[in-house]
Write a protein that holds these residues in place. Sequence first.
Motif, PDB file in Angstrom:
ATOM      1  N   MET A   1      -1.718  -2.528   3.136  1.00 11.76           N
ATOM      2  CA  MET A   1      -1.998  -2.250   1.721  1.00 11.76           C
ATOM      3  C   MET A   1      -2.956  -1.065   1.607  1.00 11.76           C
ATOM      4  O   MET A   1      -3.952  -0.993   2.326  1.00 11.76           O
ATOM      5  N   ILE A   2      -2.667  -0.145   0.717  1.00 14.09           N
ATOM      6  CA  ILE A   2      -3.498   1.027   0.522  1.00 14.09           C
ATOM      7  C   ILE A   2      -4.673   0.678  -0.391  1.00 14.09           C
ATOM      8  O   ILE A   2      -4.496   0.296  -1.544  1.00 14.09           O
ATOM      9  N   GLU A   3      -5.884   0.813   0.151  1.00 13.49           N
ATOM     10  CA  GLU A   3      -7.098   0.519  -0.602  1.00 13.49           C
ATOM     11  C   GLU A   3      -7.757   1.787  -1.146  1.00 13.49           C
ATOM     12  O   GLU A   3      -8.392   1.763  -2.203  1.00 13.49           O
ATOM     13  N   THR A   4      -7.620   2.902  -0.387  1.00 12.43           N
ATOM     14  CA  THR A   4      -8.271   4.162  -0.754  1.00 12.43           C
ATOM     15  C   THR A   4      -7.289   5.316  -0.594  1.00 12.43           C
ATOM     16  O   THR A   4      -6.555   5.361   0.392  1.00 12.43           O
ATOM     17  N   ILE A   5      -7.285   6.220  -1.560  1.00 10.51           N
ATOM     18  CA  ILE A   5      -6.477   7.431  -1.443  1.00 10.51           C
ATOM     19  C   ILE A   5      -7.406   8.628  -1.546  1.00 10.51           C
ATOM     20  O   ILE A   5      -8.223   8.744  -2.460  1.00 10.51           O
ATOM     21  N   VAL A   6      -7.281   9.524  -0.548  1.00  9.35           N
ATOM     22  CA  VAL A   6      -8.128  10.715  -0.460  1.00  9.35           C
ATOM     23  C   VAL A   6      -7.251  11.949  -0.670  1.00  9.35           C
ATOM     24  O   VAL A   6      -6.205  12.086  -0.021  1.00  9.35           O
ATOM     25  N   PHE A   7      -7.682  12.834  -1.544  1.00  4.28           N
ATOM     26  CA  PHE A   7      -6.888  13.998  -1.914  1.00  4.28           C
ATOM     27  C   PHE A   7      -7.493  15.296  -1.391  1.00  4.28           C
ATOM     28  O   PHE A   7      -8.692  15.554  -1.543  1.00  4.28           O
ATOM     29  N   ASP A   8      -6.640  16.110  -0.784  1.00  5.43           N
ATOM     30  CA  ASP A   8      -6.957  17.506  -0.527  1.00  5.43           C
ATOM     31  C   ASP A   8      -7.155  18.178  -1.887  1.00  5.43           C
ATOM     32  O   ASP A   8      -6.809  17.617  -2.924  1.00  5.43           O
ATOM     33  N   VAL A   9      -7.689  19.402  -1.880  1.00  7.75           N
ATOM     34  CA  VAL A   9      -7.950  20.096  -3.148  1.00  7.75           C
ATOM     35  C   VAL A   9      -6.907  21.181  -3.416  1.00  7.75           C
ATOM     36  O   VAL A   9      -6.022  21.028  -4.258  1.00  7.75           O
ATOM     37  N   GLY A  10      -7.007  22.323  -2.697  1.00  7.78           N
ATOM     38  CA  GLY A  10      -6.147  23.462  -2.987  1.00  7.78           C
ATOM     39  C   GLY A  10      -4.668  23.170  -2.807  1.00  7.78           C
ATOM     40  O   GLY A  10      -4.240  22.715  -1.752  1.00  7.78           O
ATOM     41  N   ARG A 142     -15.739  11.644   8.567  1.00  9.99           N
ATOM     42  CA  ARG A 142     -16.487  11.536   7.315  1.00  9.99           C
ATOM     43  C   ARG A 142     -15.624  10.920   6.215  1.00  9.99           C
ATOM     44  O   ARG A 142     -16.116  10.133   5.393  1.00  9.99           O
ATOM     45  N   VAL A 143     -14.351  11.285   6.196  1.00  9.24           N
ATOM     46  CA  VAL A 143     -13.432  10.693   5.223  1.00  9.24           C
ATOM     47  C   VAL A 143     -13.424   9.175   5.358  1.00  9.24           C
ATOM     48  O   VAL A 143     -13.511   8.435   4.368  1.00  9.24           O
ATOM     49  N   LEU A 144     -13.330   8.698   6.591  1.00 10.25           N
ATOM     50  CA  LEU A 144     -13.284   7.258   6.808  1.00 10.25           C
ATOM     51  C   LEU A 144     -14.606   6.587   6.457  1.00 10.25           C
ATOM     52  O   LEU A 144     -14.623   5.433   6.004  1.00 10.25           O
ATOM     53  N   GLU A 145     -15.711   7.291   6.634  1.00 14.84           N
ATOM     54  CA  GLU A 145     -17.012   6.732   6.261  1.00 14.84           C
ATOM     55  C   GLU A 145     -17.083   6.468   4.763  1.00 14.84           C
ATOM     56  O   GLU A 145     -17.591   5.428   4.324  1.00 14.84           O
ATOM     57  N   VAL A 146     -16.581   7.416   3.963  1.00 11.30           N
ATOM     58  CA  VAL A 146     -16.680   7.266   2.510  1.00 11.30           C
ATOM     59  C   VAL A 146     -15.516   6.473   1.927  1.00 11.30           C
ATOM     60  O   VAL A 146     -15.586   6.018   0.781  1.00 11.30           O
ATOM     61  N   ALA A 147     -14.454   6.306   2.699  1.00  9.28           N
ATOM     62  CA  ALA A 147     -13.279   5.592   2.191  1.00  9.28           C
ATOM     63  C   ALA A 147     -13.568   4.127   1.935  1.00  9.28           C
ATOM     64  O   ALA A 147     -12.968   3.502   1.048  1.00  9.28           O
ATOM     65  N   GLN A 148     -14.473   3.549   2.710  1.00  7.80           N
ATOM     66  CA  GLN A 148     -14.804   2.127   2.594  1.00  7.80           C
ATOM     67  C   GLN A 148     -13.567   1.254   2.790  1.00  7.80           C
ATOM     68  O   GLN A 148     -13.391   0.223   2.136  1.00  7.80           O
ATOM     69  N   ALA A 149     -12.698   1.694   3.690  1.00 11.85           N
ATOM     70  CA  ALA A 149     -11.476   0.956   4.020  1.00 11.85           C
ATOM     71  C   ALA A 149     -11.090   1.280   5.451  1.00 11.85           C
ATOM     72  O   ALA A 149     -11.549   2.272   6.021  1.00 11.85           O
ATOM     73  N   GLN A 150     -10.243   0.464   6.034  1.00 13.20           N
ATOM     74  CA  GLN A 150      -9.753   0.710   7.369  1.00 13.20           C
ATOM     75  C   GLN A 150      -8.819   1.926   7.361  1.00 13.20           C
ATOM     76  O   GLN A 150      -8.230   2.253   6.325  1.00 13.20           O
ATOM     77  N   LEU A 155      -5.094   6.418   2.647  1.00 13.39           N
ATOM     78  CA  LEU A 155      -4.008   7.394   2.559  1.00 13.39           C
ATOM     79  C   LEU A 155      -4.579   8.765   2.240  1.00 13.39           C
ATOM     80  O   LEU A 155      -5.315   8.926   1.263  1.00 13.39           O
ATOM     81  N   TYR A 156      -4.270   9.752   3.093  1.00 14.50           N
ATOM     82  CA  TYR A 156      -4.684  11.128   2.817  1.00 14.50           C
ATOM     83  C   TYR A 156      -3.489  11.893   2.276  1.00 14.50           C
ATOM     84  O   TYR A 156      -2.399  11.865   2.855  1.00 14.50           O
ATOM     85  N   VAL A 157      -3.703  12.614   1.174  1.00 13.27           N
ATOM     86  CA  VAL A 157      -2.640  13.367   0.504  1.00 13.27           C
ATOM     87  C   VAL A 157      -2.945  14.852   0.587  1.00 13.27           C
ATOM     88  O   VAL A 157      -4.023  15.298   0.175  1.00 13.27           O
ATOM     89  N   GLY A 158      -2.015  15.636   1.143  1.00 15.27           N
ATOM     90  CA  GLY A 158      -2.240  17.066   1.240  1.00 15.27           C
ATOM     91  C   GLY A 158      -0.956  17.832   1.436  1.00 15.27           C
ATOM     92  O   GLY A 158       0.100  17.264   1.709  1.00 15.27           O
ATOM     93  N   ASP A 159      -1.068  19.162   1.320  1.00 16.91           N
ATOM     94  CA  ASP A 159       0.108  20.031   1.405  1.00 16.91           C
ATOM     95  C   ASP A 159       0.232  20.739   2.747  1.00 16.91           C
ATOM     96  O   ASP A 159       1.305  21.208   3.105  1.00 16.91           O
ATOM     97  N   HIS A 160      -0.867  20.833   3.497  1.00 14.53           N
ATOM     98  CA  HIS A 160      -0.914  21.693   4.687  1.00 14.53           C
ATOM     99  C   HIS A 160      -0.687  20.874   5.957  1.00 14.53           C
ATOM    100  O   HIS A 160      -1.466  19.970   6.267  1.00 14.53           O
ATOM    101  N   PRO A 161       0.355  21.164   6.726  1.00 15.96           N
ATOM    102  CA  PRO A 161       0.613  20.392   7.945  1.00 15.96           C
ATOM    103  C   PRO A 161      -0.560  20.402   8.922  1.00 15.96           C
ATOM    104  O   PRO A 161      -1.008  19.351   9.382  1.00 15.96           O
TER     105      PRO A 161
END
Length: 213
Positions: A1-10, A142-150, A155-161
């Motif tokens: 189950m997705i608890e946190t979604i992290v978004f790229d910016v540009g 750092r993303v995982l530290e602030v995500a407060q989830a496993q 889920l990380y969302v971005g455009d750049h491979p």
Amino acid sequence: MIETIVFDVGETITRDDRYWASWADWLEVPRHTLSALVGAVVSRGQDNADALRLARPGIDVAAEYRAREAAGRGETLEECDLYSDVRPALGALRELGVRVIVAGNQTTRAGELLRSLALPADLVVTSGEWGVAKPEPGFFHRVLEVAQAQPDETLYVGDHPANDVFPAKAAGLCVAHIRRGPWGHLWAGSREVVAAADWRINSLMELADIVRS
């Protein structure tokens, strides 16, 4: 189950049109020319700052950035720079109880500008503020530290491979590759991206259905 979604910016939540147009005007080259050079470096898998180096060989990008700021022609970010699906998508995710984070490779100043837009997000932070940038593993730590989830609940969302899909996957996160911007469009069908991404999306509005499922 997705608890946190992290978004790229540009080119995930913000359009880069005005960003590149402002650089073209500063360097006094036609906007179309710089846009074409951006496309060229994308196709080669190079860093986007290489487009500026092609437009002006020998340029010190950091020094030019400071000169632009000193001249009052530095970074700007306004509501018109957001993709139209950003506010409704992020709002819908928060209504579903998802923790929403915006974290990308941007300057400290960009972080301030993003927060001034009052996005429906629990946290907005940039690599400039963290002192570590993608694709370095430290950024995703750092993303995982602030995500407060496993990791498998994040889920990380971005455009750049190279900056988003592959390093996020290597860090154990789930990944959604968005077909948006030059990187997202050019690499959307590559075998490596197809294999690495858990989902491939065309709009941020698709994320709510992913969470529900």
